[in-house]
Design a protein around this motif. Structure first.
Motif, mmCIF file in Angstrom:
data_model
loop_
_atom_site.group_PDB
_atom_site.id
_atom_site.type_symbol
_atom_site.label_atom_id
_atom_site.label_comp_id
_atom_site.label_asym_id
_atom_site.label_seq_id
_atom_site.Cartn_x
_atom_site.Cartn_y
_atom_site.Cartn_z
ATOM 1 N N SER A 25 0.859 -1.189 0.000
ATOM 2 C CA SER A 25 0.000 0.000 0.000
ATOM 3 C C SER A 25 0.893 1.236 0.000
ATOM 4 O O SER A 25 1.802 1.344 0.828
ATOM 5 C CB SER A 25 -0.907 0.011 1.234
ATOM 6 O OG SER A 25 -1.645 -1.190 1.344
ATOM 7 N N ALA A 27 1.076 5.627 -0.162
ATOM 8 C CA ALA A 27 0.388 6.917 -0.040
ATOM 9 C C ALA A 27 1.378 7.963 0.446
ATOM 10 O O ALA A 27 2.171 7.702 1.357
ATOM 11 C CB ALA A 27 -0.785 6.815 0.935
ATOM 12 N N SER A 56 -7.522 8.217 4.138
ATOM 13 C CA SER A 56 -6.371 8.339 3.238
ATOM 14 C C SER A 56 -6.646 7.619 1.926
ATOM 15 O O SER A 56 -7.274 6.559 1.903
ATOM 16 C CB SER A 56 -5.121 7.737 3.883
ATOM 17 O OG SER A 56 -4.786 8.388 5.085
ATOM 18 N N GLU A 57 -6.174 8.198 0.830
ATOM 19 C CA GLU A 57 -6.252 7.523 -0.459
ATOM 20 C C GLU A 57 -4.912 6.854 -0.730
ATOM 21 O O GLU A 57 -3.857 7.487 -0.591
ATOM 22 C CB GLU A 57 -6.617 8.505 -1.568
ATOM 23 C CG GLU A 57 -8.035 9.032 -1.435
ATOM 24 C CD GLU A 57 -8.533 9.714 -2.693
ATOM 25 O OE1 GLU A 57 -7.766 9.775 -3.684
ATOM 26 O OE2 GLU A 57 -9.686 10.185 -2.682
ATOM 27 N N ALA A 73 -6.433 2.052 -7.049
ATOM 28 C CA ALA A 73 -6.605 3.123 -6.072
ATOM 29 C C ALA A 73 -7.642 2.679 -5.051
ATOM 30 O O ALA A 73 -8.586 1.948 -5.370
ATOM 31 C CB ALA A 73 -7.067 4.397 -6.771
ATOM 32 N N ALA A 74 -7.456 3.098 -3.800
ATOM 33 C CA ALA A 74 -8.382 2.699 -2.741
ATOM 34 C C ALA A 74 -8.411 3.784 -1.669
ATOM 35 O O ALA A 74 -7.534 4.647 -1.605
ATOM 36 C CB ALA A 74 -7.968 1.359 -2.141
ATOM 37 N N ARG A 75 -9.432 3.720 -0.835
ATOM 38 C CA ARG A 75 -9.564 4.656 0.284
ATOM 39 C C ARG A 75 -9.623 3.863 1.586
ATOM 40 O O ARG A 75 -10.345 2.869 1.681
ATOM 41 C CB ARG A 75 -10.815 5.505 0.130
ATOM 42 C CG ARG A 75 -11.025 6.515 1.274
ATOM 43 C CD ARG A 75 -12.240 7.395 1.036
ATOM 44 N NE ARG A 75 -12.035 8.287 -0.103
ATOM 45 C CZ ARG A 75 -12.661 8.144 -1.276
ATOM 46 N NH1 ARG A 75 -13.520 7.155 -1.465
ATOM 47 N NH2 ARG A 75 -12.429 8.986 -2.262
ATOM 48 N N VAL A 87 -9.855 -1.252 3.358
ATOM 49 C CA VAL A 87 -9.808 -0.297 2.256
ATOM 50 C C VAL A 87 -10.926 -0.575 1.263
ATOM 51 O O VAL A 87 -11.344 -1.721 1.077
ATOM 52 C CB VAL A 87 -8.441 -0.329 1.527
ATOM 53 C CG1 VAL A 87 -7.309 -0.051 2.498
ATOM 54 C CG2 VAL A 87 -8.218 -1.663 0.828
ATOM 55 N N ILE A 90 -11.406 2.173 -5.444
ATOM 56 C CA ILE A 90 -11.939 3.335 -6.146
ATOM 57 C C ILE A 90 -11.724 3.133 -7.643
ATOM 58 O O ILE A 90 -10.586 3.016 -8.098
ATOM 59 C CB ILE A 90 -11.224 4.631 -5.703
ATOM 60 C CG1 ILE A 90 -11.333 4.823 -4.184
ATOM 61 C CG2 ILE A 90 -11.798 5.832 -6.436
ATOM 62 C CD1 ILE A 90 -10.506 5.993 -3.673
#
Length: 217
Positions: A25, A27, A56-57, A73-75, A87, A90
């Protein structure tokens, strides 16, 4: 009124299944390494000591059994610092969505029958190869269920293979059948899902009736 759960955690909308694989992951220039606990087309639960804050993205990268690779992509929807984070994906690409859905549909029939507990136990796996020769391998389980379990093995046994599991520590031995095979699992080993054909209690424990009581590995 209680707040609704994040969409990716709703099992009626996005069924979740176990996935044992490493995940990266990223970021804000930082990278966290961890392991996927479960996954759905909506998101996944990541076990990691290095967590990002909720909201957080991130960009996650991981492999699926069979050689599929996902970078999405994820949040971060929720987090337990030093332990895990959930997560939500997205805008998955169509290829990534298709790969995840395919994996979930393949595994779901195997895992839905009963609660699973994460357990690491060394067993002796025995079977016969295509020529009828006896084979055996020392393996380690990852999941137990009332009806079977999942283990990691060097030999990627095909679904339908009849096997015998010996548990020397407990003096137990039982027959089972391979119902699922996943390649590219932890440490490059094959994930082998199996079911016991006969009613009984090979593991010798009581399984909780509530799926919320699943334990982390």
């Amino acid at each position: 009124m209680e707040p609704s759960a994040p969409p990716w955690r709703n099992p009626r909308r996005h069924p979740r299944v176990t996935l044992v694989t490493q995940v990266e992951s990223r970021a804000r220039g930082q990278t966290c390494l961890g392991r996927v606990e479960n996954i759905s087309v909506g998101g996944m639960l990541v076990l990691t000591r290095d967590t990002f804050e909720a909201g957080s993205e991130v960009v996650v990268r991981f492999n699926l059994p069979g050689g599929g690779h996902v970078e999405a992509a994820a949040r971060v929807m929720h987090t337990r610092p030093g332990a895990q984070m959930g997560v939500q994906f997205i805008n998955l690409t169509e290829d990534d969505r298709r790969a995840i859905v395919g994996y979930v549909q393949e595994v779901k029939p195997y895992i839905r029958r009963s609660v699973r507990l994460a357990r690491r136990t060394t067993l002796l796996l025995r079977w016969k190869d295509s020529e009828g020769n006896p084979r055996e391998e020392v393996v380690e389980t990852r999941l137990w269920s009332r009806h079977g379990g999942m283990l990691l093995a060097e030999t990627p046994l095909k679904p339908g293979t009849d096997i015998t599991l010996a548990w020397p520590e407990k003096g137990k031995e039982g027959r089972a059948r391979v119902v699922y095979r996943g390649l590219g699992g932890e440490e490059g080993l094959a994930e082998v899902g199996f079911e016991f054909p006969e009613a009984g209690n090979f593991w010798g424990i009581e399984f909780p009736a509530d799926p919320k009581l699943w334990e982390p590995m």
